[in-house]
Write a protein that holds these residues in place. Structure first.
Motif, PDB file in Angstrom:
ATOM      1  N   PHE A 265       0.824  -1.201   0.000  1.00  0.00           N
ATOM      2  CA  PHE A 265       0.000   0.000   0.000  1.00  0.00           C
ATOM      3  C   PHE A 265       0.866   1.262   0.000  1.00  0.00           C
ATOM      4  CE2 PHE A 265      -2.818  -3.307   1.292  1.00  0.00           C
ATOM      5  CZ  PHE A 265      -4.067  -2.924   0.823  1.00  0.00           C
ATOM      6  N   ALA A 266       0.302   2.356  -0.520  1.00  0.00           N
ATOM      7  CA  ALA A 266       0.994   3.648  -0.500  1.00  0.00           C
ATOM      8  C   ALA A 266       0.611   4.458   0.735  1.00  0.00           C
ATOM      9  CB  ALA A 266       0.650   4.436  -1.762  1.00  0.00           C
ATOM     10  N   TRP A 267      -0.599   4.191   1.239  1.00  0.00           N
ATOM     11  CA  TRP A 267      -1.131   4.920   2.385  1.00  0.00           C
ATOM     12  C   TRP A 267      -1.820   3.939   3.338  1.00  0.00           C
ATOM     13  CZ3 TRP A 267      -2.402  10.369   3.265  1.00  0.00           C
ATOM     14  CH2 TRP A 267      -1.892  11.242   2.289  1.00  0.00           C
ATOM     15  N   VAL A 268      -1.820   4.286   4.636  1.00  0.00           N
ATOM     16  CA  VAL A 268      -2.658   3.612   5.625  1.00  0.00           C
ATOM     17  C   VAL A 268      -3.364   4.709   6.424  1.00  0.00           C
ATOM     18  CG1 VAL A 268      -2.715   2.083   7.617  1.00  0.00           C
ATOM     19  CG2 VAL A 268      -1.050   1.660   5.800  1.00  0.00           C
ATOM     20  N   HIS A 269      -4.700   4.666   6.428  1.00  0.00           N
ATOM     21  CA  HIS A 269      -5.472   5.732   7.102  1.00  0.00           C
ATOM     22  C   HIS A 269      -5.837   5.374   8.533  1.00  0.00           C
ATOM     23  CE1 HIS A 269      -6.880   8.075   3.353  1.00  0.00           C
ATOM     24  NE2 HIS A 269      -6.026   7.156   2.934  1.00  0.00           N
ATOM     25  N   THR A 270      -5.610   4.115   8.909  1.00  0.00           N
ATOM     26  CA  THR A 270      -6.211   3.610  10.145  1.00  0.00           C
ATOM     27  C   THR A 270      -5.180   3.182  11.189  1.00  0.00           C
ATOM     28  OG1 THR A 270      -6.467   1.605   8.789  1.00  0.00           O
ATOM     29  CG2 THR A 270      -8.453   2.883   9.245  1.00  0.00           C
ATOM     30  N   VAL A 271      -4.096   3.941  11.313  1.00  0.00           N
ATOM     31  CA  VAL A 271      -3.119   3.650  12.364  1.00  0.00           C
ATOM     32  C   VAL A 271      -3.641   4.263  13.656  1.00  0.00           C
ATOM     33  CG1 VAL A 271      -0.777   4.066  13.170  1.00  0.00           C
ATOM     34  CG2 VAL A 271      -1.190   3.579  10.751  1.00  0.00           C
ATOM     35  N   GLU A 272      -3.715   3.443  14.701  1.00  0.00           N
ATOM     36  CA  GLU A 272      -4.243   3.966  15.966  1.00  0.00           C
ATOM     37  C   GLU A 272      -3.371   3.590  17.154  1.00  0.00           C
ATOM     38  OE1 GLU A 272      -7.858   2.126  17.259  1.00  0.00           O
ATOM     39  OE2 GLU A 272      -7.564   0.426  15.943  1.00  0.00           O
TER      40      GLU A 272
ATOM     41  N   LEU B 152      10.779   1.090  -1.488  1.00  0.00           N
ATOM     42  CA  LEU B 152       9.578   1.925  -1.642  1.00  0.00           C
ATOM     43  C   LEU B 152       9.734   3.231  -0.867  1.00  0.00           C
ATOM     44  CD1 LEU B 152       6.750  -0.769  -1.202  1.00  0.00           C
ATOM     45  CD2 LEU B 152       7.762   0.103  -3.322  1.00  0.00           C
ATOM     46  N   ALA B 153       9.000   4.242  -1.300  1.00  0.00           N
ATOM     47  CA  ALA B 153       8.962   5.509  -0.565  1.00  0.00           C
ATOM     48  C   ALA B 153       8.373   5.247   0.819  1.00  0.00           C
ATOM     49  CB  ALA B 153       8.099   6.513  -1.324  1.00  0.00           C
ATOM     50  N   PRO B 154       8.655   6.123   1.785  1.00  0.00           N
ATOM     51  CA  PRO B 154       8.033   5.941   3.101  1.00  0.00           C
ATOM     52  C   PRO B 154       6.507   5.802   2.974  1.00  0.00           C
ATOM     53  CG  PRO B 154       9.657   7.696   3.183  1.00  0.00           C
ATOM     54  CD  PRO B 154       9.541   7.291   1.737  1.00  0.00           C
ATOM     55  N   LEU B 155       5.941   5.000   3.872  1.00  0.00           N
ATOM     56  CA  LEU B 155       4.493   4.751   3.858  1.00  0.00           C
ATOM     57  C   LEU B 155       3.775   5.973   4.447  1.00  0.00           C
ATOM     58  CD1 LEU B 155       2.239   2.551   3.489  1.00  0.00           C
ATOM     59  CD2 LEU B 155       2.780   1.806   5.824  1.00  0.00           C
ATOM     60  N   ASN B 156       2.827   6.513   3.698  1.00  0.00           N
ATOM     61  CA  ASN B 156       2.033   7.641   4.196  1.00  0.00           C
ATOM     62  C   ASN B 156       1.014   7.130   5.197  1.00  0.00           C
ATOM     63  OD1 ASN B 156       2.926   9.874   2.342  1.00  0.00           O
ATOM     64  ND2 ASN B 156       2.264   8.373   0.829  1.00  0.00           N
ATOM     65  N   VAL B 157       0.938   7.745   6.367  1.00  0.00           N
ATOM     66  CA  VAL B 157      -0.050   7.271   7.335  1.00  0.00           C
ATOM     67  C   VAL B 157      -0.854   8.422   7.934  1.00  0.00           C
ATOM     68  CG1 VAL B 157       1.384   5.258   7.962  1.00  0.00           C
ATOM     69  CG2 VAL B 157       1.402   7.279   9.404  1.00  0.00           C
TER      70      VAL B 157
ATOM     71  N   PRO C 292      11.258   6.144  11.030  1.00  0.00           N
ATOM     72  CA  PRO C 292      11.987   6.474   9.809  1.00  0.00           C
ATOM     73  C   PRO C 292      11.289   6.113   8.510  1.00  0.00           C
ATOM     74  CG  PRO C 292      12.997   4.571  10.907  1.00  0.00           C
ATOM     75  CD  PRO C 292      11.968   5.136  11.850  1.00  0.00           C
ATOM     76  N   ARG C 293      10.501   5.032   8.499  1.00  0.00           N
ATOM     77  CA  ARG C 293       9.940   4.578   7.224  1.00  0.00           C
ATOM     78  C   ARG C 293       8.463   4.920   7.072  1.00  0.00           C
ATOM     79  NH1 ARG C 293      11.963   4.443   3.311  1.00  0.00           N
ATOM     80  NH2 ARG C 293      11.192   2.513   2.420  1.00  0.00           N
ATOM     81  N   LEU C 294       7.968   5.786   7.976  1.00  0.00           N
ATOM     82  CA  LEU C 294       6.595   6.271   7.847  1.00  0.00           C
ATOM     83  C   LEU C 294       6.649   7.772   7.623  1.00  0.00           C
ATOM     84  CD1 LEU C 294       4.618   4.486  10.717  1.00  0.00           C
ATOM     85  CD2 LEU C 294       5.162   3.638   8.418  1.00  0.00           C
ATOM     86  N   ARG C 295       5.628   8.267   6.932  1.00  0.00           N
ATOM     87  CA  ARG C 295       5.463   9.710   6.829  1.00  0.00           C
ATOM     88  C   ARG C 295       4.076  10.035   7.385  1.00  0.00           C
ATOM     89  NH1 ARG C 295       5.197  13.202   1.415  1.00  0.00           N
ATOM     90  NH2 ARG C 295       4.910  15.208   2.427  1.00  0.00           N
ATOM     91  N   LEU C 296       4.062  10.639   8.554  1.00  0.00           N
ATOM     92  CA  LEU C 296       2.770  11.000   9.142  1.00  0.00           C
ATOM     93  C   LEU C 296       2.170  12.132   8.321  1.00  0.00           C
ATOM     94  CD1 LEU C 296       0.696  10.681  11.466  1.00  0.00           C
ATOM     95  CD2 LEU C 296       1.892  12.576  12.597  1.00  0.00           C
ATOM     96  N   ARG C 297       0.989  11.898   7.745  1.00  0.00           N
ATOM     97  CA  ARG C 297       0.372  12.899   6.872  1.00  0.00           C
ATOM     98  C   ARG C 297      -0.745  13.667   7.558  1.00  0.00           C
ATOM     99  NH1 ARG C 297       1.702  12.399   1.408  1.00  0.00           N
ATOM    100  NH2 ARG C 297       0.537  14.357   1.285  1.00  0.00           N
ATOM    101  N   GLY C 298      -1.410  13.033   8.555  1.00  0.00           N
ATOM    102  CA  GLY C 298      -2.499  13.759   9.200  1.00  0.00           C
ATOM    103  C   GLY C 298      -3.412  12.866   9.999  1.00  0.00           C
ATOM    104  N   LEU C 299      -4.676  13.262  10.049  1.00  0.00           N
ATOM    105  CA  LEU C 299      -5.654  12.587  10.898  1.00  0.00           C
ATOM    106  C   LEU C 299      -6.812  12.039  10.063  1.00  0.00           C
ATOM    107  CD1 LEU C 299      -5.930  15.188  13.823  1.00  0.00           C
ATOM    108  CD2 LEU C 299      -4.439  13.167  13.670  1.00  0.00           C
ATOM    109  N   MET C 300      -7.412  10.977  10.590  1.00  0.00           N
ATOM    110  CA  MET C 300      -8.564  10.356   9.945  1.00  0.00           C
ATOM    111  C   MET C 300      -9.606  10.073  11.013  1.00  0.00           C
ATOM    112  SD  MET C 300     -10.057   7.076   9.716  1.00  0.00           S
ATOM    113  CE  MET C 300     -10.669   5.902   8.515  1.00  0.00           C
ATOM    114  N   ALA C 301     -10.884  10.168  10.654  1.00  0.00           N
ATOM    115  CA  ALA C 301     -11.938   9.768  11.589  1.00  0.00           C
ATOM    116  C   ALA C 301     -13.159   9.272  10.835  1.00  0.00           C
ATOM    117  CB  ALA C 301     -12.343  10.934  12.501  1.00  0.00           C
TER     118      ALA C 301
END
Ligand SMILES: *Cc1c(COP(=O)(O)O)cnc(C)c1O
Length: 246
Positions: A108-115, A131-136, A167-176
C-alpha cells in the motif's frame, strides 16, 4: 443504474460544488474511491474513467484485487503505454491486526487507520527499502464511542509525535469515522473537532497536511470543515450487500 464513470463524474461535481461553497480551491480535496467488496473489474472501470486512488478494508480481498488490477493494466498495451500501471495507488482503510502489517507495508501507498504506536512501529520496520516511506494517518475516535476505533483525542498528540519519529513512515495527518448521523449540523460538529485537533497538532510543530474525513453520506459536511481526502464507496460503486458491508 448509471455507470461507474457517470457516478464518478457526479461525485466530482459534488466535490466541486462543496469546495466552491466553502471558498476552498477546486483541487483542495482528493477523492479516494473505496472499492471494498467490489471486484477488479469495477476498479478497472474506474481507472478507465481517470480514478487512480483506491481504498480497501480487508487485506486478503485487497491483495487479490491489487494483483488482478496490476495484471490487467500491464496486459493492456494502451494502459501500460500510458503509464497507468504505476499510477494506481492503494490505501488501506480497515482495522489492522499485528500479523497483517507486513503485507500492508509491502503493498500500500497509504494507511489511514493507524491507531497504536506498536502497529506504526511494525509498519515502519517492515516497509521495504525500495519503496517511498508509507504515508499514514492517525485514526481518532472523534465521537468518543466506546465501540469505535481510533485514539482518544487527548492522546492524539503523543501518538502522532511517536509516529512522526519513525523512519519509514510519513505521518500525513488525521482520519476519523464519526458516529453516523443524517443531520448536517451534527456531521459538521464532529468534523470540526477533528480539524481543530489537526490544527493543534500543526501548532505543536508536526508537519501534517491531510484530513481524511467524509464518506458517501457526509462528504459535503466534511469538505465544508476542511477535509483534504474524502473516502467514497457506495456513491461510486453502488450499494454493498449487507453481508459484506462494514
Ligand atoms: C466503507 C468505508 C468508506 C466508504 O463508505 P461509503 O459510505 O460507501 O462511501 C469510507 N471509509 C471507511 C473507513 C470505510 O470503511
Amino acid at each position: 443504474m448509471s455507470s461507474i464513470s457517470q457516478k464518478l463524474q457526479a461525485v466530482h461535481e459534488s466535490i466541486r460544488n462543496s469546495t466552491a461553497q466553502a471558498s476552498r480551491p477546486g483541487d483542495a480535496v482528493a477523492l479516494l474511491a473505496v472499492s471494498k467488496t467490489f471486484g477488479a473489474d469495477a476498479v478497472l472501470e474506474a481507472i478507465a474513467a481517470g480514478q487512480f486512488a483506491f481504498g480497501e478494508n480487508y487485506l486478503q480481498e485487497a491483495l487479490d484485487k491489487i494483483i488482478a488490477v496490476r495484471t490487467a493494466t500491464t496486459a493492456t498495451v494502451a494502459t501500460a503505454a500510458a503509464g497507468l500501471v504505476g499510477a494506481v495507488e492503494w490505501h488501506f482503510i480497515g482495522p489492522i491486526q499485528s500479523n497483517k502489517t507486513r503485507a500492508i507495508a509491502e503493498n500500500f501507498a497509504w494507511v489511514h487507520t493507524v491507531e497504536r504506536e506498536k502497529i506504526a512501529q511494525r509498519l515502519s520496520d517492515q516497509r521495504p527499502a525500495a519503496l517511498a516511506p508509507l504515508n499514514v494517518c492517525l485514526q481518532v475516535n472523534i465521537s468518543n464511542e466506546a465501540s469505535k476505533s481510533g485514539v482518544a483525542p487527548e492522546d492524539a498528540l503523543a501518538v502522532a509525535q511517536a509516529i512522526a519519529a519513525l523512519p519509514r513512515l510519513r505521518l500525513r495527518g488525521l482520519m476519523a469515522i464519526p458516529e453516523a448521523s443524517d443531520d448536517p449540523v451534527q456531521q459538521r460538529a464532529a468534523f470540526r473537532r477533528l480539524r481543530q485537533l489537526f490544527i493543534q497538532l500543526q501548532e505543536s510543530g508536526l508537519m501534517i497536511d491531510t484530513l481524511s474525513m467524509g464518506m458517501s453520506g457526509d462528504m459535503d459536511s466534511a469538505i465544508a470543515e476542511g477535509a483534504t481526502i474524502v473516502r467514497v464507496g457506495s456513491a461510486i460503486f453502488g450499494r454493498r450487500d449487507q453481508a459484506s458491508s462494514v
